[in-house]
Design a protein around this motif. Structure first.
Motif: not given
Length: 94
Positions: A71-94
């Motif tokens: 979860d990006i909240r455990e990283l740097e939030g919206v400022h989390t840096m991405l690397r080539e080939g990363d897979e990003v998943t957007i999910m609604p809260s349950a």
């Protein structure tokens, strides 16, 4: 940084959002950070950024974004840096 030098990442978009914006389940985006990725999605699908983020570049509480399994909240939030080939998943809260 030119667009061609930005990391290419795959983004998984949930059905609830896809249906509103006519987006595919997966889309390839070039972005160096989650914030850039969200702005790129908004450029491709106008209004999507506003649905995912509040003013001031803050993720809406009902939106979860993962880079890989983290979860990006455990990283740097919206400022989390991405690397080539990363897979990003957007999910609604349950």
């Amino acid at each position: 940084m030119s667009e061609s030098t930005l990391p290419a990442v795959k983004v998984r978009i949930p059905a609830q959002i896809r249906m509103v914006y006519g987006a595919p389940a997966k889309v390839d985006v070039r972005a160096a950070s989650i914030l850039e990725l969200l702005r790129a999605l908004d450029s491709l699908y106008p209004g999507m950024g506003e649905r995912l983020m509040e003013p001031g570049d803050v993720m809406r509480r009902w939106v979860n974004v993962f880079v890989g399994q983290v979860d990006i909240r455990e990283l740097e939030g919206v400022h989390t840096m991405l690397r080539e080939g990363d897979e990003v998943t957007i999910m609604p809260s349950a």
